[in-house]
Motif scaffolding. Structure first.
Motif, PDB file in Angstrom:
ATOM      1  N   GLY A  63      14.782 -16.032   4.407  1.00  0.00           N
ATOM      2  CA  GLY A  63      14.560 -15.976   2.973  1.00  0.00           C
ATOM      3  C   GLY A  63      14.471 -14.552   2.472  1.00  0.00           C
ATOM      4  O   GLY A  63      14.978 -13.621   3.102  1.00  0.00           O
ATOM      5  N   ALA A  64      13.802 -14.387   1.339  1.00  0.00           N
ATOM      6  CA  ALA A  64      13.711 -13.082   0.697  1.00  0.00           C
ATOM      7  C   ALA A  64      12.343 -12.917   0.063  1.00  0.00           C
ATOM      8  O   ALA A  64      11.570 -13.861  -0.035  1.00  0.00           O
ATOM      9  CB  ALA A  64      14.797 -12.959  -0.365  1.00  0.00           C
ATOM     10  N   GLY A  65      12.084 -11.689  -0.387  1.00  0.00           N
ATOM     11  CA  GLY A  65      10.826 -11.408  -1.049  1.00  0.00           C
ATOM     12  C   GLY A  65      10.769  -9.978  -1.500  1.00  0.00           C
ATOM     13  O   GLY A  65      11.803  -9.322  -1.668  1.00  0.00           O
ATOM     14  N   GLU A 141      -4.857 -18.914   6.806  1.00  0.00           N
ATOM     15  CA  GLU A 141      -5.407 -17.696   6.232  1.00  0.00           C
ATOM     16  C   GLU A 141      -5.866 -16.841   7.399  1.00  0.00           C
ATOM     17  O   GLU A 141      -6.761 -17.244   8.148  1.00  0.00           O
ATOM     18  CB  GLU A 141      -6.591 -18.000   5.298  1.00  0.00           C
ATOM     19  N   LEU A 142      -5.245 -15.664   7.569  1.00  0.00           N
ATOM     20  CA  LEU A 142      -5.511 -14.820   8.731  1.00  0.00           C
ATOM     21  C   LEU A 142      -5.836 -13.392   8.305  1.00  0.00           C
ATOM     22  O   LEU A 142      -5.440 -12.960   7.215  1.00  0.00           O
ATOM     23  CB  LEU A 142      -4.287 -14.790   9.647  1.00  0.00           C
ATOM     24  N   VAL A 143      -6.510 -12.660   9.185  1.00  0.00           N
ATOM     25  CA  VAL A 143      -6.750 -11.234   9.008  1.00  0.00           C
ATOM     26  C   VAL A 143      -6.197 -10.533  10.241  1.00  0.00           C
ATOM     27  O   VAL A 143      -6.583 -10.840  11.373  1.00  0.00           O
ATOM     28  CB  VAL A 143      -8.253 -10.919   8.844  1.00  0.00           C
ATOM     29  N   ALA A 144      -5.269  -9.593  10.001  1.00  0.00           N
ATOM     30  CA  ALA A 144      -4.712  -8.758  11.066  1.00  0.00           C
ATOM     31  C   ALA A 144      -5.460  -7.427  11.029  1.00  0.00           C
ATOM     32  O   ALA A 144      -5.553  -6.795   9.982  1.00  0.00           O
ATOM     33  CB  ALA A 144      -3.222  -8.540  10.836  1.00  0.00           C
ATOM     34  N   SER A 145      -6.004  -7.025  12.184  1.00  0.00           N
ATOM     35  CA  SER A 145      -6.819  -5.811  12.226  1.00  0.00           C
ATOM     36  C   SER A 145      -6.417  -4.908  13.380  1.00  0.00           C
ATOM     37  O   SER A 145      -6.006  -5.376  14.443  1.00  0.00           O
ATOM     38  CB  SER A 145      -8.294  -6.162  12.426  1.00  0.00           C
ATOM     39  N   ASN A 160      10.276 -27.955   4.195  1.00  0.00           N
ATOM     40  CA  ASN A 160      11.120 -26.889   4.734  1.00  0.00           C
ATOM     41  C   ASN A 160      11.015 -25.598   3.921  1.00  0.00           C
ATOM     42  O   ASN A 160      11.888 -24.739   3.990  1.00  0.00           O
ATOM     43  CB  ASN A 160      12.581 -27.353   4.817  1.00  0.00           C
ATOM     44  N   LYS A 161       9.934 -25.438   3.164  1.00  0.00           N
ATOM     45  CA  LYS A 161       9.668 -24.222   2.381  1.00  0.00           C
ATOM     46  C   LYS A 161       8.380 -23.583   2.859  1.00  0.00           C
ATOM     47  O   LYS A 161       7.424 -24.271   3.208  1.00  0.00           O
ATOM     48  CB  LYS A 161       9.539 -24.542   0.887  1.00  0.00           C
ATOM     49  N   GLN A 162       8.367 -22.252   2.843  1.00  0.00           N
ATOM     50  CA  GLN A 162       7.188 -21.528   3.316  1.00  0.00           C
ATOM     51  C   GLN A 162       7.011 -20.266   2.491  1.00  0.00           C
ATOM     52  O   GLN A 162       7.984 -19.579   2.185  1.00  0.00           O
ATOM     53  CB  GLN A 162       7.392 -21.176   4.784  1.00  0.00           C
ATOM     54  N   ASN A 163       5.773 -19.956   2.136  1.00  0.00           N
ATOM     55  CA  ASN A 163       5.441 -18.710   1.443  1.00  0.00           C
ATOM     56  C   ASN A 163       4.491 -17.904   2.315  1.00  0.00           C
ATOM     57  O   ASN A 163       3.482 -18.431   2.782  1.00  0.00           O
ATOM     58  CB  ASN A 163       4.802 -18.991   0.078  1.00  0.00           C
ATOM     59  N   VAL A 164       4.832 -16.638   2.491  1.00  0.00           N
ATOM     60  CA  VAL A 164       4.004 -15.720   3.268  1.00  0.00           C
ATOM     61  C   VAL A 164       3.575 -14.602   2.322  1.00  0.00           C
ATOM     62  O   VAL A 164       4.413 -13.961   1.685  1.00  0.00           O
ATOM     63  CB  VAL A 164       4.784 -15.132   4.466  1.00  0.00           C
ATOM     64  N   THR A 165       2.270 -14.385   2.229  1.00  0.00           N
ATOM     65  CA  THR A 165       1.726 -13.316   1.401  1.00  0.00           C
ATOM     66  C   THR A 165       0.878 -12.420   2.292  1.00  0.00           C
ATOM     67  O   THR A 165       0.023 -12.911   3.031  1.00  0.00           O
ATOM     68  CB  THR A 165       0.852 -13.880   0.259  1.00  0.00           C
ATOM     69  N   MET A 166       1.134 -11.102   2.219  1.00  0.00           N
ATOM     70  CA  MET A 166       0.357 -10.126   2.986  1.00  0.00           C
ATOM     71  C   MET A 166      -0.211  -9.095   2.025  1.00  0.00           C
ATOM     72  O   MET A 166       0.497  -8.625   1.132  1.00  0.00           O
ATOM     73  CB  MET A 166       1.246  -9.420   4.003  1.00  0.00           C
ATOM     74  N   ARG A 167      -1.478  -8.768   2.198  1.00  0.00           N
ATOM     75  CA  ARG A 167      -2.150  -7.733   1.409  1.00  0.00           C
ATOM     76  C   ARG A 167      -2.857  -6.804   2.387  1.00  0.00           C
ATOM     77  O   ARG A 167      -3.646  -7.255   3.218  1.00  0.00           O
ATOM     78  CB  ARG A 167      -3.181  -8.335   0.457  1.00  0.00           C
ATOM     79  N   ALA A 168      -2.573  -5.496   2.259  1.00  0.00           N
ATOM     80  CA  ALA A 168      -3.141  -4.530   3.196  1.00  0.00           C
ATOM     81  C   ALA A 168      -3.837  -3.399   2.452  1.00  0.00           C
ATOM     82  O   ALA A 168      -3.642  -3.218   1.244  1.00  0.00           O
ATOM     83  CB  ALA A 168      -2.036  -3.968   4.088  1.00  0.00           C
ATOM     84  N   ASP A 169      -4.607  -2.622   3.196  1.00  0.00           N
ATOM     85  CA  ASP A 169      -5.360  -1.513   2.615  1.00  0.00           C
ATOM     86  C   ASP A 169      -4.826  -0.166   3.109  1.00  0.00           C
ATOM     87  O   ASP A 169      -5.579   0.755   3.336  1.00  0.00           O
ATOM     88  CB  ASP A 169      -6.847  -1.655   2.955  1.00  0.00           C
ATOM     89  N   SER A 170      -3.515  -0.054   3.255  1.00  0.00           N
ATOM     90  CA  SER A 170      -2.952   1.191   3.778  1.00  0.00           C
ATOM     91  C   SER A 170      -1.598   1.471   3.125  1.00  0.00           C
ATOM     92  O   SER A 170      -1.303   0.956   2.052  1.00  0.00           O
ATOM     93  CB  SER A 170      -2.786   1.077   5.287  1.00  0.00           C
ATOM     94  N   GLN A 171      -0.765   2.270   3.791  1.00  0.00           N
ATOM     95  CA  GLN A 171       0.559   2.651   3.302  1.00  0.00           C
ATOM     96  C   GLN A 171       1.374   1.424   2.899  1.00  0.00           C
ATOM     97  O   GLN A 171       2.065   1.439   1.894  1.00  0.00           O
ATOM     98  CB  GLN A 171       1.282   3.431   4.399  1.00  0.00           C
ATOM     99  N   GLY A 174       1.548  -4.586   0.646  1.00  0.00           N
ATOM    100  CA  GLY A 174       1.672  -6.031   0.703  1.00  0.00           C
ATOM    101  C   GLY A 174       3.103  -6.508   0.654  1.00  0.00           C
ATOM    102  O   GLY A 174       4.037  -5.731   0.474  1.00  0.00           O
ATOM    103  N   ALA A 175       3.240  -7.819   0.812  1.00  0.00           N
ATOM    104  CA  ALA A 175       4.557  -8.454   0.756  1.00  0.00           C
ATOM    105  C   ALA A 175       4.382  -9.885   0.261  1.00  0.00           C
ATOM    106  O   ALA A 175       3.362 -10.519   0.527  1.00  0.00           O
ATOM    107  CB  ALA A 175       5.224  -8.438   2.118  1.00  0.00           C
ATOM    108  N   ASN A 176       5.373 -10.351  -0.474  1.00  0.00           N
ATOM    109  CA  ASN A 176       5.468 -11.744  -0.876  1.00  0.00           C
ATOM    110  C   ASN A 176       6.835 -12.236  -0.411  1.00  0.00           C
ATOM    111  O   ASN A 176       7.864 -11.676  -0.828  1.00  0.00           O
ATOM    112  CB  ASN A 176       5.367 -11.892  -2.402  1.00  0.00           C
ATOM    113  N   ILE A 177       6.834 -13.239   0.432  1.00  0.00           N
ATOM    114  CA  ILE A 177       8.070 -13.705   1.065  1.00  0.00           C
ATOM    115  C   ILE A 177       8.183 -15.211   0.917  1.00  0.00           C
ATOM    116  O   ILE A 177       7.212 -15.934   1.160  1.00  0.00           O
ATOM    117  CB  ILE A 177       8.077 -13.321   2.561  1.00  0.00           C
TER     118      ILE A 177
END
Length: 181
Positions: A63-65, A141-145, A160-171, A174-177
């Motif tokens: 997909g795209a984002g 809902e996960l936290v990557a550290s 067959n649809k999926q949304n991935v949202t990432m929010r970070a505190d650095s460079q 985030g991403a919305n996919i």
């Protein structure tokens, strides 16, 4: 009646349907039966391997984002994901790229009830860390550290649809996919 007698005489006095199977025919039928049972066993074991908390994610997605960088700029990205669940564990990879940006995220996780724990790595930046979170049924809902980096990851799946949202505190902010199979 005469033609029946001639038929029996030509066949050695026996009707062809009454002949015993030769050993080669019997062996061939046994081999075919064994092959069918073996194939059924493999199909059954594959379905058992897919059973578990991550089964609904199994396979390849694309997909795209958009990705948001630390300066606030956004870029459109194309993504591919692959999920390989085996029982309560799953190996996952997500690769996304634009003209100027790329990330290659890999993870191995294990579910115990609704709790999820594991590890992750990002190959292009050579960083890795731990994953902790909760979820079930394709929604997590996960936290990557890791040292100096934390990111919240939300994964929501519906059919067959999926949304991935990432929010970070650095460079990488985030991403919305949006992905589909």
């Amino acid at each position: 009646m005469e033609h029946l007698q001639a038929y029996r005489a030509a066949g050695g006095g026996k009707h062809r349907a009454n002949k015993q199977f030769g050993t080669s025919v019997l062996t061939r039928r046994l081999l075919i039966a064994a092959a069918v049972l073996f194939a059924a066993g493999i199909a059954n074991s594959e379905s058992k391997a897919q059973a578990g908390p991550f089964a609904s994610l199994a396979g390849s997605w694309s997909g795209a984002g958009t990705v948001t960088l630390d300066d606030g700029s956004t870029e459109r990205i194309r993504c591919r994901a692959r999920y390989a669940p085996i029982g309560p564990t799953m190996e996952m990879s997500l690769t996304c790229a634009s003209d100027a940006y790329k990330f290659n995220l890999g993870a191995n996780v294990k579910a115990e009830g609704s709790a999820i724990a594991g590890s992750w790595s990002e190959a292009s930046r050579n960083i890795s860390g731990s994953l902790q979170g909760r979820g079930a049924g394709g929604n997590y809902e996960l936290v990557a550290s890791t040292a100096g980096f934390n990111a919240n990851i939300s994964l929501k799946t519906s059919g067959n649809k999926q949304n991935v949202t990432m929010r970070a505190d650095s460079q990488f902010r985030g991403a919305n996919i949006s992905l589909s199979r």
